[in-house]
Design a protein around this motif. Structure first.
Motif, mmCIF file in Angstrom:
data_model
loop_
_atom_site.group_PDB
_atom_site.id
_atom_site.type_symbol
_atom_site.label_atom_id
_atom_site.label_comp_id
_atom_site.label_asym_id
_atom_site.label_seq_id
_atom_site.Cartn_x
_atom_site.Cartn_y
_atom_site.Cartn_z
ATOM 1 N N LEU A 204 72.696 129.203 66.653
ATOM 2 C CA LEU A 204 72.783 130.840 66.176
ATOM 3 C C LEU A 204 71.586 131.065 65.153
ATOM 4 N N PHE A 205 70.920 132.418 65.513
ATOM 5 C CA PHE A 205 69.985 132.501 65.159
ATOM 6 C C PHE A 205 70.554 133.823 64.483
ATOM 7 N N TRP A 341 70.340 132.485 58.252
ATOM 8 C CA TRP A 341 70.595 132.238 59.474
ATOM 9 C C TRP A 341 69.228 131.836 60.065
ATOM 10 N N PRO A 342 69.388 130.239 61.069
ATOM 11 C CA PRO A 342 70.187 129.960 61.316
ATOM 12 C C PRO A 342 71.506 129.378 61.162
ATOM 13 N N LEU A 343 72.591 129.451 62.364
ATOM 14 C CA LEU A 343 73.276 128.376 61.798
ATOM 15 C C LEU A 343 72.970 127.255 63.329
ATOM 16 N N TRP A 344 73.776 125.792 62.094
ATOM 17 C CA TRP A 344 74.162 124.740 63.333
ATOM 18 C C TRP A 344 75.504 124.820 63.390
ATOM 19 N N LEU A 345 75.635 124.186 64.709
ATOM 20 C CA LEU A 345 77.305 124.313 65.581
ATOM 21 C C LEU A 345 77.320 122.612 65.968
ATOM 22 N N CYS A 346 77.567 121.744 66.002
ATOM 23 C CA CYS A 346 77.959 120.946 66.387
ATOM 24 C C CYS A 346 79.751 119.745 66.572
ATOM 25 N N PRO A 347 79.411 119.659 67.622
ATOM 26 C CA PRO A 347 81.034 119.125 67.932
ATOM 27 C C PRO A 347 81.055 117.902 67.480
ATOM 28 N N LEU A 348 82.652 117.348 67.567
ATOM 29 C CA LEU A 348 82.645 116.165 67.058
ATOM 30 C C LEU A 348 84.179 115.371 67.001
ATOM 31 N N TRP A 387 72.566 126.130 55.906
ATOM 32 C CA TRP A 387 71.010 125.958 55.196
ATOM 33 C C TRP A 387 70.912 127.265 55.013
ATOM 34 N N GLY A 388 70.403 127.587 52.987
ATOM 35 C CA GLY A 388 69.840 128.426 53.049
ATOM 36 C C GLY A 388 69.417 129.009 51.827
ATOM 37 N N TRP A 389 68.420 129.763 51.431
ATOM 38 C CA TRP A 389 68.495 130.215 49.998
ATOM 39 C C TRP A 389 70.324 130.975 49.633
ATOM 40 N N GLY A 390 70.702 130.388 47.839
ATOM 41 C CA GLY A 390 71.689 131.252 47.460
ATOM 42 C C GLY A 390 70.431 131.871 45.775
ATOM 43 N N PRO A 391 71.942 132.480 45.450
ATOM 44 C CA PRO A 391 71.144 133.712 44.218
ATOM 45 C C PRO A 391 70.662 132.480 43.306
ATOM 46 N N VAL A 392 69.515 133.572 42.384
ATOM 47 C CA VAL A 392 68.554 132.890 41.153
ATOM 48 C C VAL A 392 69.740 132.723 39.932
ATOM 49 N N ASP A 393 70.855 133.388 40.474
ATOM 50 C CA ASP A 393 71.647 133.041 38.904
ATOM 51 C C ASP A 393 72.476 131.721 39.016
ATOM 52 N N HIS A 394 72.340 131.338 38.210
ATOM 53 C CA HIS A 394 73.825 129.970 38.091
ATOM 54 C C HIS A 394 74.829 130.764 38.661
#
Length: 516
Positions: A204-205, A341-348, A387-394
């Motif tokens: 998903l873009f 974004w993107p998000l990965w989709l994987c059926p299991l 999967w991507g950047w989160g906040p700098v503040d811990h």
């Protein structure tokens, strides 16, 4: 096998010694594909890094006998020489067979074959007291089931027999454009029901541009169609290629050599490599610079750099498993709260509890293919990769991850345990079957080993103290941490592994996995 037996004997003796002295220890594998912080020194060490061989491939039985530290690329190279391939291949070449068994490895063929451990016939293990045993669906089936996904807390896996299937030269890869989240979820579910598909996943873009990717193994390719590869430095990154192929078309088709398809996400680690360009913002995100810096854009090198830099402490890497009915609501939540974004989709194909794999416990009644009474089976679940950047503040980073975990539980989902995990111990054991697990630990002499919770939890206060240390404080200054991570990855010399990989498609070279 004699070398293997000697190595296992040494490992068993070391484990027995720690058991008798009641001393804690940890296992050294030689590499990791986890984003969790590495354990602090101070414990004893049992080194199993030498267990990295493919001992045999049986063409007639369609099996491979492998040691736990065999990475996926080496495994595939060995099996393809016999015209075979594992049913489930983790999509990063450096992930090991042992990691796939002890962790949770679900990939684009898992809607058909299950998790990686579902393709294992048996394992050899060193128990917590140093005994060497075999576990399978017939022999110690409780241990075999429990150890899958228990991150090495019931013993040390030292050997396994894997199932194999017939390999073909290409994967006929079709990119299906979708225009909404609901359409993407419906499309991926429909494609898993098509028996012709060997592989299904999705990207998903944005909310209005998704791509569901289906793959069918084949030996036939139209003569006027060129082969598409993804391993070369000048090749496109797979996710960008899928996006480009569906900008103006509802669907399009590529013919991808089998190994190139299996490891199509290696360059850029799906799309996480794009974050490196965001970090080093003075480097243009162009095809030329992706080519120039290609050595650093393969997953082995990226993991080295990520751990070396310390940036994993603010990078969101979470895989979440949900029932299909809750997937759209969860994606709406991540879009609002994370905007990643993107998000990965994987059926299991779901593993029903008790298990440490993500599960919902939902079942459904389906017709019996052999006739007779209907069959009760587990409902499929959908893996969403965030999967991507989160906040700098811990503190903000921890709070957002905690809220994500809470939302997941609210919607009936569960997460993968390879990543940052912030549950309290009570919260954790409300999700998993502690009496079942404790009984296994007692029965198989594992009570001196760390528990699953001990291994996967993030100690927030310890992480704060580490970040406050002068060394980490210096590394947190841009671009010092990133440059240090690059230096650590160079020292590993892992770039030679992808430069010299045998599985890469070579035009004009004859071979079962190389010819057009």
């Amino acid at each position: 096998m004699e070398r293997h037996k000697q190595a296992v004997s040494r490992i068993a003796a070391a484990v027995r010694g720690f058991f008798e002295r009641r001393e804690p220890y940890r296992i050294f594998h030689g590499s990791t594909n986890s984003t969790r912080p590495r354990p602090a020194p101070g414990h004893g060490l049992v080194d199993i890094s030498a267990l990295g061989g493919v001992l045999a491939v049986n063409r007639a039985a369609r099996t491979a006998l492998v040691e736990p530290n065999v990475p996926m690329d080496r495994l595939v190279e060995h099996t393809l020489r016999h015209g075979l391939v594992p049913p489930v291949v983790m999509e990063f070449p450096g992930i090991t067979a042992g990691g796939g068994f002890a962790g949770t490895a679900g990939e684009s063929s898992s809607f058909r074959h299950g998790f990686f451990n579902d393709t294992v016939n048996y394992v050899e293990m060193v128990l917590g007291n140093g005994d060497v045993v075999t576990a399978s669906p017939q022999e110690r089936p409780d241990l075999f089931r429990g150890a899958a996904g228990a991150v090495g807390t019931l013993g040390v896996t030292t050997l396994m027999e894997l199932q194999l299937i017939e390999a073909k030269k290409f994967v006929e890869t079709t990119y299906h454009r979708t225009s909404s989240v609901a359409e993407a979820i419906a499309k991926i579910r429909a494609e898993t029901a098509d028996p012709r598909n060997d592989y299904v996943d999705g990207i998903l873009f944005s909310k209005d541009h998704g791509v569901i990717v289906t793959g069918r193994m084949t030996d036939d390719k139209p003569a006027d169609t060129d082969v598409q590869t993804f391993s070369g430095a000048w090749d496109p990154w797979f996710f960008m290629h899928a996006q480009d192929r569906t900008r103006a078309a509802a669907s399009s088709v590529d013919y991808v050599p089998l190994a190139e398809y299996l490891f199509r996400y290696d360059r850029a680690g799906f799309w996480v490599g794009r974050a490196a360009f965001a970090y080093f913002s003075f480097v243009p995100f162009t095809r030329f610079f992706r080519w120039l810096l290609d050595d650093f854009m393969h997953t082995r090198m990226m993991y080295r750099a990520l751990h070396g830099s310390g940036e994993s402490a603010r990078f969101v890497v979470q895989d979440l498993g949900l029932p299909y009915k809750a997937a759209e609501q969860f994606i709406d939540y991540t879009a609002e709260k994370f905007d990643i974004w993107p998000l990965w989709l994987c059926p299991l194909k779901q593993t029903l509890p008790p298990t440490f794999h993500p599960h919902t416990g939902e079942t459904e009644t389906t017709p019996n293919p052999n006739g007779g009474a209907p069959v009760e089976s587990a409902k499929e679940i959908l893996n969403i990769g965030l999967w991507g950047w989160g906040p700098v503040d811990h503190d903000s980073f921890v709070a957002k991850n905690r809220a994500l975990e809470d939302k997941l539980v609210e919607l009936g989902g569960m997460k993968w345990l390879y990543a940052h995990t912030y549950y309290s111990e009570d919260e954790f054991w409300r999700l998993y079957d502690k009496p079942w697990y404790d009984a296994l630990r007692e029965k198989y002499h594992a009570t001196t080993l760390p528990t699953v919770y001990n291994k996967v939890k993030i100690d927030v206060e310890a992480a704060k103290r580490k970040r406050a240390h002068w060394r980490q404080s210096v590394k947190s200054l841009w671009p010092i941490g990133g440059l240090y991570g690059i230096w650590k990855s160079i020292l590993s010399r892992d770039y030679f592994l992808h430069r010299n990989a045998e599985w890469k498609f070579k035009r004009g070279v004859e071979g079962k996995n190389k010819t057009e």
